[in-house]
Design a protein around this motif. Structure first.
Motif, PDB file in Angstrom:
ATOM      1  N   LYS A  91       0.867  -1.315   0.083  1.00 39.18           N
ATOM      2  CA  LYS A  91      -0.168   0.278  -0.090  1.00 39.18           C
ATOM      3  C   LYS A  91       0.810   1.835   0.549  1.00 39.18           C
ATOM      4  CE  LYS A  91      -3.984  -2.296   2.660  1.00 39.18           C
ATOM      5  NZ  LYS A  91      -4.629  -2.185   3.585  1.00 39.18           N
ATOM      6  N   PHE A  92       1.796   1.567   0.324  1.00 45.47           N
ATOM      7  CA  PHE A  92       3.181   1.980   0.000  1.00 45.47           C
ATOM      8  C   PHE A  92       3.383   2.388  -0.932  1.00 45.47           C
ATOM      9  CE2 PHE A  92       6.773   5.444   2.002  1.00 45.47           C
ATOM     10  CZ  PHE A  92       5.833   5.679   2.673  1.00 45.47           C
ATOM     11  N   GLU A  93       2.851   3.185  -2.029  1.00 43.46           N
ATOM     12  CA  GLU A  93       2.996   2.827  -3.752  1.00 43.46           C
ATOM     13  C   GLU A  93       4.136   4.369  -4.524  1.00 43.46           C
ATOM     14  OE1 GLU A  93      -0.644   4.230  -4.946  1.00 43.46           O
ATOM     15  OE2 GLU A  93      -1.530   2.180  -4.475  1.00 43.46           O
ATOM     16  N   LEU A  94       4.189   3.917  -4.851  1.00 40.40           N
ATOM     17  CA  LEU A  94       5.730   4.638  -5.995  1.00 40.40           C
ATOM     18  C   LEU A  94       5.681   6.054  -5.326  1.00 40.40           C
ATOM     19  CD1 LEU A  94       8.419   4.827  -7.834  1.00 40.40           C
ATOM     20  CD2 LEU A  94       6.986   4.532  -9.471  1.00 40.40           C
ATOM     21  N   LYS A  95       4.017   6.593  -5.916  1.00 38.25           N
ATOM     22  CA  LYS A  95       3.784   8.149  -5.318  1.00 38.25           C
ATOM     23  C   LYS A  95       4.417   8.438  -4.365  1.00 38.25           C
ATOM     24  CE  LYS A  95      -0.577   7.785  -4.879  1.00 38.25           C
ATOM     25  NZ  LYS A  95      -1.965   7.987  -4.204  1.00 38.25           N
ATOM     26  N   ASP A  96       4.159   7.534  -3.075  1.00 32.25           N
ATOM     27  CA  ASP A  96       4.681   8.111  -1.615  1.00 32.25           C
ATOM     28  C   ASP A  96       6.165   7.562  -1.689  1.00 32.25           C
ATOM     29  OD1 ASP A  96       1.634   7.743  -1.047  1.00 32.25           O
ATOM     30  OD2 ASP A  96       1.654   6.132  -1.172  1.00 32.25           O
ATOM     31  N   MET A  97       6.706   6.913  -1.751  1.00 37.85           N
ATOM     32  CA  MET A  97       7.667   6.660  -2.057  1.00 37.85           C
ATOM     33  C   MET A  97       8.774   8.242  -2.649  1.00 37.85           C
ATOM     34  SD  MET A  97       8.747   2.817  -3.141  1.00 37.85           S
ATOM     35  CE  MET A  97       7.263   2.280  -2.839  1.00 37.85           C
ATOM     36  N   ALA A  98       8.183   8.499  -3.860  1.00 38.04           N
ATOM     37  CA  ALA A  98       9.121  10.150  -4.122  1.00 38.04           C
ATOM     38  C   ALA A  98       8.301  11.192  -3.376  1.00 38.04           C
ATOM     39  CB  ALA A  98       8.069  10.303  -5.722  1.00 38.04           C
ATOM     40  N   ARG A  99       7.227  10.963  -2.622  1.00 37.79           N
ATOM     41  CA  ARG A  99       6.898  12.422  -1.636  1.00 37.79           C
ATOM     42  C   ARG A  99       7.760  11.960   0.060  1.00 37.79           C
ATOM     43  NH1 ARG A  99       1.125  13.579   1.343  1.00 37.79           N
ATOM     44  NH2 ARG A  99       1.753  15.104   2.258  1.00 37.79           N
ATOM     45  N   TYR A 100       7.662  10.714   0.442  1.00 39.55           N
ATOM     46  CA  TYR A 100       8.534  10.740   1.246  1.00 39.55           C
ATOM     47  C   TYR A 100      10.263  10.200   1.611  1.00 39.55           C
ATOM     48  CZ  TYR A 100       3.854  11.434   2.721  1.00 39.55           C
ATOM     49  OH  TYR A 100       2.479  11.961   3.571  1.00 39.55           O
ATOM     50  N   LEU A 101      10.532   9.777   0.749  1.00 38.98           N
ATOM     51  CA  LEU A 101      12.074   8.733   0.893  1.00 38.98           C
ATOM     52  C   LEU A 101      12.573  10.246   0.626  1.00 38.98           C
ATOM     53  CD1 LEU A 101      12.429   5.842  -1.211  1.00 38.98           C
ATOM     54  CD2 LEU A 101      12.222   6.493   1.045  1.00 38.98           C
ATOM     55  N   PRO A 102      12.691  11.237   0.207  1.00 35.65           N
ATOM     56  CA  PRO A 102      13.933  11.945   0.450  1.00 35.65           C
ATOM     57  C   PRO A 102      14.280  12.187   1.344  1.00 35.65           C
ATOM     58  CG  PRO A 102      12.674  12.566  -2.025  1.00 35.65           C
ATOM     59  CD  PRO A 102      11.806  11.414  -0.545  1.00 35.65           C
ATOM     60  N   THR A 103      13.012  13.169   2.173  1.00 32.96           N
ATOM     61  CA  THR A 103      13.318  13.560   4.265  1.00 32.96           C
ATOM     62  C   THR A 103      13.666  12.427   4.908  1.00 32.96           C
ATOM     63  OG1 THR A 103      11.141  13.707   4.284  1.00 32.96           O
ATOM     64  CG2 THR A 103      11.600  15.568   2.918  1.00 32.96           C
ATOM     65  N   MET A 104      13.508  11.188   4.234  1.00 34.28           N
ATOM     66  CA  MET A 104      13.359   9.858   4.697  1.00 34.28           C
ATOM     67  C   MET A 104      15.457   9.861   5.380  1.00 34.28           C
ATOM     68  SD  MET A 104      10.531   7.865   5.590  1.00 34.28           S
ATOM     69  CE  MET A 104       8.911   8.446   5.378  1.00 34.28           C
ATOM     70  N   LEU A 105      15.807  10.109   3.487  1.00 30.67           N
ATOM     71  CA  LEU A 105      16.874   9.149   3.559  1.00 30.67           C
ATOM     72  C   LEU A 105      18.036   9.201   4.194  1.00 30.67           C
ATOM     73  CD1 LEU A 105      16.829   8.439  -0.632  1.00 30.67           C
ATOM     74  CD2 LEU A 105      16.613   6.430   1.977  1.00 30.67           C
ATOM     75  N   PRO A 106      18.427  10.582   4.105  1.00 32.33           N
ATOM     76  CA  PRO A 106      19.800  11.035   5.623  1.00 32.33           C
ATOM     77  C   PRO A 106      19.416  10.884   6.701  1.00 32.33           C
ATOM     78  CG  PRO A 106      18.756  12.822   4.544  1.00 32.33           C
ATOM     79  CD  PRO A 106      18.344  12.168   4.105  1.00 32.33           C
ATOM     80  N   ALA A 107      18.611   9.972   7.177  1.00 31.23           N
ATOM     81  CA  ALA A 107      18.421   9.794   8.830  1.00 31.23           C
ATOM     82  C   ALA A 107      17.924   8.264   8.713  1.00 31.23           C
ATOM     83  CB  ALA A 107      16.823   9.800   9.058  1.00 31.23           C
TER      84      ALA A 107
END
Length: 191
Positions: free
Chosen positions: A12-28
């Motif tokens: 349910k965590f779709e590609l559009k969700d990854m595009a939205r949230y991953l950039p801010t999460m990746l450093p952490a």
């Protein structure tokens, strides 16, 4: 790209969700030991598992970020200690061995609760933190399974493109677009 497309297809965590949230999460995420392609695949798998226990992708992302930021807090360490688990030592050992800290936290949570979800509030007082840890604790094995499926997703972008291009409705739309382009360019030639 293929890994993220495949991950989006698996839950349910779709590609559009990854595009939205991953950039801010990746450093952490990198700071807790999830790096490179394997780290990205594991992160996507974790987000899918957390999303299975939340109402929205936004809640899943917020819960995951909360887990990352609070997993080694003094309060969390004290709460684990009360249930007989030395989380601080486990985290230090995991860092030394190059393991990711989410796996270590998941294992420690399972040990402390013996997968009794009624004990989760004793470990995590923050609602978002607890919301993220419930599915991670209940379905911890699913993270590795999903990660493997995501890693095996090579060619996912090409497969989706081929499927789209072979769809009769998509073919008609492309034909109409080509006709429009031809009419536009033909009109430009006449002027």
């Amino acid at each position: 790209q293929d890994a993220l497309v495949r991950a989006g297809e698996l839950g349910k965590f779709e590609l559009k969700d990854m595009a939205r949230y991953l950039p801010t999460m990746l450093p952490a995420v990198k700071a807790i030991g999830l790096q490179g392609q394997a780290g990205l695949e594991r992160t996507a798998a974790i987000l899918q598992v957390i999303r299975s226990g939340t109402g929205t992708a936004e809640e899943a992302a917020a819960s995951f970020q909360n887990v990352i930021t609070k997993m080694e807090s003094d309060e969390t360490i004290k709460r684990f200690s009360k249930l007989g688990v030395n989380l601080e030592d486990r985290m230090k050992k995991a860092r030394k061995e190059g393991k990711d800290l989410i796996t270590t936290l998941g294992e420690a949570t399972r040990d402390a609760t013996e997968v009794d979800m009624s004990l989760i509030p004793k470990l995590f007082s923050d609602q978002e933190f607890a919301r993220g840890m419930r599915p991670l604790t209940s379905y911890f094995e699913k993270v590795a399974q999903l990660q493997k499926e995501i890693a095996e997703g090579a060619g996912a972008v090409d497969k989706n493109l081929a499927r789209t291009l072979n769809d009769p409705e998509a073919r008609l739309k492309r034909l109409a677009e080509a006709q429009d382009r031809l009419a536009s360019s033909g009109g430009a030639l006449l002027n």
